[in-house]
Design a protein around this motif. Structure first.
Motif, PDB file in Angstrom:
ATOM      1  N   LYS A 169       5.416  -7.049   5.329  1.00 52.64           N
ATOM      2  CA  LYS A 169       4.657  -5.787   5.382  1.00 52.64           C
ATOM      3  C   LYS A 169       3.171  -6.060   5.132  1.00 52.64           C
ATOM      4  N   ILE A 170       2.376  -5.784   6.173  1.00 52.89           N
ATOM      5  CA  ILE A 170       0.937  -6.058   6.123  1.00 52.89           C
ATOM      6  C   ILE A 170       0.187  -4.748   5.930  1.00 52.89           C
ATOM      7  N   GLU A 171      -0.912  -4.813   5.152  1.00 53.91           N
ATOM      8  CA  GLU A 171      -1.761  -3.626   4.999  1.00 53.91           C
ATOM      9  C   GLU A 171      -3.198  -3.986   5.309  1.00 53.91           C
ATOM     10  N   SER A 190      -6.815  -2.544   4.562  1.00 52.79           N
ATOM     11  CA  SER A 190      -7.512  -1.588   3.707  1.00 52.79           C
ATOM     12  C   SER A 190      -9.006  -1.702   3.982  1.00 52.79           C
ATOM     13  N   MET A 191      -9.607  -0.613   4.460  1.00 46.50           N
ATOM     14  CA  MET A 191     -11.050  -0.570   4.684  1.00 46.50           C
ATOM     15  C   MET A 191     -11.707   0.202   3.546  1.00 46.50           C
ATOM     16  N   LEU A 192     -12.625  -0.453   2.834  1.00 48.50           N
ATOM     17  CA  LEU A 192     -13.356   0.216   1.762  1.00 48.50           C
ATOM     18  C   LEU A 192     -14.831  -0.168   1.867  1.00 48.50           C
ATOM     19  N   LYS A 193     -15.677   0.822   2.157  1.00 50.68           N
ATOM     20  CA  LYS A 193     -17.119   0.600   2.329  1.00 50.68           C
ATOM     21  C   LYS A 193     -17.382  -0.541   3.309  1.00 50.68           C
ATOM     22  N   ASP A 194     -16.675  -0.503   4.438  1.00 53.37           N
ATOM     23  CA  ASP A 194     -16.825  -1.456   5.555  1.00 53.37           C
ATOM     24  C   ASP A 194     -16.339  -2.875   5.238  1.00 53.37           C
ATOM     25  N   VAL A 195     -15.641  -3.040   4.128  1.00 52.01           N
ATOM     26  CA  VAL A 195     -15.014  -4.332   3.822  1.00 52.01           C
ATOM     27  C   VAL A 195     -13.518  -4.209   4.106  1.00 52.01           C
ATOM     28  N   ALA A 196     -13.025  -5.095   4.960  1.00 52.03           N
ATOM     29  CA  ALA A 196     -11.602  -5.104   5.317  1.00 52.03           C
ATOM     30  C   ALA A 196     -10.860  -6.084   4.418  1.00 52.03           C
ATOM     31  N   THR A 197      -9.777  -5.635   3.819  1.00 53.61           N
ATOM     32  CA  THR A 197      -8.904  -6.513   3.030  1.00 53.61           C
ATOM     33  C   THR A 197      -7.517  -6.470   3.654  1.00 53.61           C
ATOM     34  N   LEU A 198      -7.006  -7.633   4.024  1.00 51.69           N
ATOM     35  CA  LEU A 198      -5.672  -7.731   4.625  1.00 51.69           C
ATOM     36  C   LEU A 198      -4.718  -8.354   3.623  1.00 51.69           C
ATOM     37  N   THR A 199      -3.654  -7.632   3.316  1.00 53.12           N
ATOM     38  CA  THR A 199      -2.705  -8.106   2.301  1.00 53.12           C
ATOM     39  C   THR A 199      -1.282  -8.123   2.843  1.00 53.12           C
ATOM     40  N   LEU A 200      -0.449  -8.909   2.172  1.00 50.73           N
ATOM     41  CA  LEU A 200       0.968  -9.027   2.486  1.00 50.73           C
ATOM     42  C   LEU A 200       1.756  -8.648   1.240  1.00 50.73           C
ATOM     43  N   ASP A 201       2.639  -7.661   1.362  1.00 47.98           N
ATOM     44  CA  ASP A 201       3.411  -7.154   0.228  1.00 47.98           C
ATOM     45  C   ASP A 201       4.598  -8.073  -0.060  1.00 47.98           C
ATOM     46  N   THR A 202       4.674  -8.607  -1.275  1.00 47.88           N
ATOM     47  CA  THR A 202       5.767  -9.529  -1.633  1.00 47.88           C
ATOM     48  C   THR A 202       6.929  -8.831  -2.336  1.00 47.88           C
ATOM     49  N   SER A 203       6.718  -7.556  -2.733  1.00 52.41           N
ATOM     50  CA  SER A 203       7.728  -6.865  -3.548  1.00 52.41           C
ATOM     51  C   SER A 203       8.798  -6.170  -2.713  1.00 52.41           C
ATOM     52  N   GLY A 204       8.369  -5.509  -1.629  1.00 47.63           N
ATOM     53  CA  GLY A 204       9.306  -4.684  -0.850  1.00 47.63           C
ATOM     54  C   GLY A 204       9.363  -3.309  -1.467  1.00 47.63           C
ATOM     55  N   VAL A 205      10.500  -2.936  -1.993  1.00 47.95           N
ATOM     56  CA  VAL A 205      10.602  -1.671  -2.728  1.00 47.95           C
ATOM     57  C   VAL A 205       9.698  -1.779  -3.957  1.00 47.95           C
ATOM     58  N   GLY A 206       8.988  -0.687  -4.294  1.00 51.22           N
ATOM     59  CA  GLY A 206       8.049  -0.692  -5.419  1.00 51.22           C
ATOM     60  C   GLY A 206       8.670  -1.225  -6.703  1.00 51.22           C
ATOM     61  N   LEU A 207       7.856  -1.849  -7.543  1.00 48.14           N
ATOM     62  CA  LEU A 207       8.362  -2.484  -8.765  1.00 48.14           C
ATOM     63  C   LEU A 207       8.931  -1.492  -9.773  1.00 48.14           C
ATOM     64  N   HIS A 208       8.604  -0.205  -9.617  1.00 48.49           N
ATOM     65  CA  HIS A 208       9.192   0.781 -10.542  1.00 48.49           C
ATOM     66  C   HIS A 208      10.690   0.947 -10.302  1.00 48.49           C
TER      67      HIS A 208
END
Length: 384
Positions: free
Chosen positions: A139-141, A143-161
């Motif tokens: 699962k890739i995300e 995220s654009m914040l103030k013109d900075v792109a951050t690309l992340t990969l989720d390692t958890s799957g279902v939320g840790l809660h």
């Protein structure tokens, strides 16, 4: 082993708690709004998922760069080594969010990132046709914040809660991660009694028991990254074995959960059994005005709760009366510390005294305060 930039995402107000947990695992970290960042290898990814009680998810940062145009977003994304993470048969959906950025269309950002990754993987895997995507999930995300792109990969799957113990729940359950945070903020230790007068489905008492016996919150669940070939199965085995060895199953506990609703007490008991805690927690049907504390435990205990907020207009008078009852009853036990989470701005007035300390937290989307009343130090027993 390779080194990764790992992000533990956190609910607003809990970043410092998550950061302390990361440091307790042995990793230096930096803290930003909603995230705690640290460096680590594959074992660090597994350990963070296994042990962090108050984080929402564990992600890997794949890339971070400025992007003012879709062409820049495409080219910079394509430069990243996606083949090091995504298998040839991998399923890789892209989610997104954009705040204060020229690239404000989330759906366009997602489509551009997806296309760039496909182009990169086609070259890496020498493919001409589209990918099947019937293998492990990545699962890739974007995220654009103030013109900075951050690309992340989720390692958890279902939320840790999602610890895996909640067989049933009430109408407005407290997230397990927030419940754990309330306990950690209180600095409760397992040699002291703990009472939750509004236990609902048992989340606070169960999280306290897990903390008290040092049971890893992720011990009874699975994570999406367990299916990834580049994190060896031996790493997960080692991390689970470490969790088992560090658990103190013989630690005696004095934890009680009370609720006015007998159905919630039955649910709490089921959830406690599902968590593998057996009869470690005492659950009682009781309204707060009937609460009494056994004299032999009067020395120094902790009351932690998430009482009704009186959000609906008709509930307010009843809730305010309950707050008055709490102030009257709890003040009898001077050496006990009281920690209550509520969105009701008049809580201190009805409770009868100002809190020693307040902390702003969010219960879901509801802004709340965590009211802390620190008990007096118990008198030392005189020697004969």
């Amino acid at each position: 082993m390779a080194q990764y930039t790992i992000i533990a995402t956190a609910a607003m107000g809990l970043e410092a708690i998550v950061a302390q947990e990361v440091r307790d695992l042995g990793y230096e970290c930096t803290v930003d709004n909603g995230r705690v960042t640290f460096k680590g290898d594959e074992k660090a990814i597994a350990r963070a998922n296994m042990w962090l009680r108050t984080a929402d998810r564990i992600k890997i940062e794949i890339g971070r760069f400025k992007a003012f145009t879709f062409e820049e977003l495409f080219e910079q994304t394509k430069k990243l080594p996606w083949e090091n993470f995504i298998t040839e048969d991998g399923e890789f959906p892209v989610s997104g969010k954009s705040v204060k950025s020229k690239l404000y269309s989330i759906s366009d950002c997602q489509a551009i990132v997806k296309k760039a990754i496909v182009e990169r993987l086609k070259v890496a895997y020498k493919r001409i046709a589209w990918f099947e995507e019937n293998g492990p999930l990545f699962k890739i995300e974007i995220s654009m914040l103030k013109d900075v792109a951050t690309l992340t990969l989720d390692t958890s799957g279902v939320g840790l809660h999602k610890r895996g113990y909640r067989a049933e729940q009430g109408e407005a359950p407290l997230k397990e991660t927030l419940a754990a945070a309330l306990i950690l903020i209180s600095r409760w230790t397992p040699d002291r009694p703990l009472i939750d007068p509004f236990c609902g489905s048992g989340t606070i008492p169960i999280e306290a028991a897990l903390i008290g016996q040092n049971i890893a919150p992720g011990f009874n669940r699975e994570f999406v990254s367990e299916q990834w070939p580049w994190i060896p199965a031996s790493v997960w085995e080692e991390v689970r074995e470490e969790a088992d060895q560090k658990a103190n199953y013989d630690q005696p506990l004095n934890i009680t959960g009370c609720d006015i609703d007998h159905r919630m007490i039955e649910i709490a008991k089921k959830n406690s059994l599902e968590a593998g805690l057996g009869d470690l927690i005492t659950f009682k049907q009781m309204q707060v005005s009937d609460l009494t504390i056994n004299e032999k435990y009067e020395q120094s205990g902790v009351l932690i709760g998430n009482p009704p907020y009186g959000e609906r207009l008709g509930d307010k008078p009843e809730v305010e009366k309950m707050y008055r009852d709490m102030g009257r009853i709890f003040s009898q036990y001077e050496t006990w510390s009281v920690y209550m989470l509520t969105s009701h701005e008049g809580f201190e007035r009805f409770y009868g005294k100002p809190a020693t300390k307040k902390r702003k937290l969010f219960n879901g989307f509801i802004r709340t305060d965590f009211y802390q009343y620190w008990g007096k130090r118990p008198k030392r027993k005189e020697r004969d």
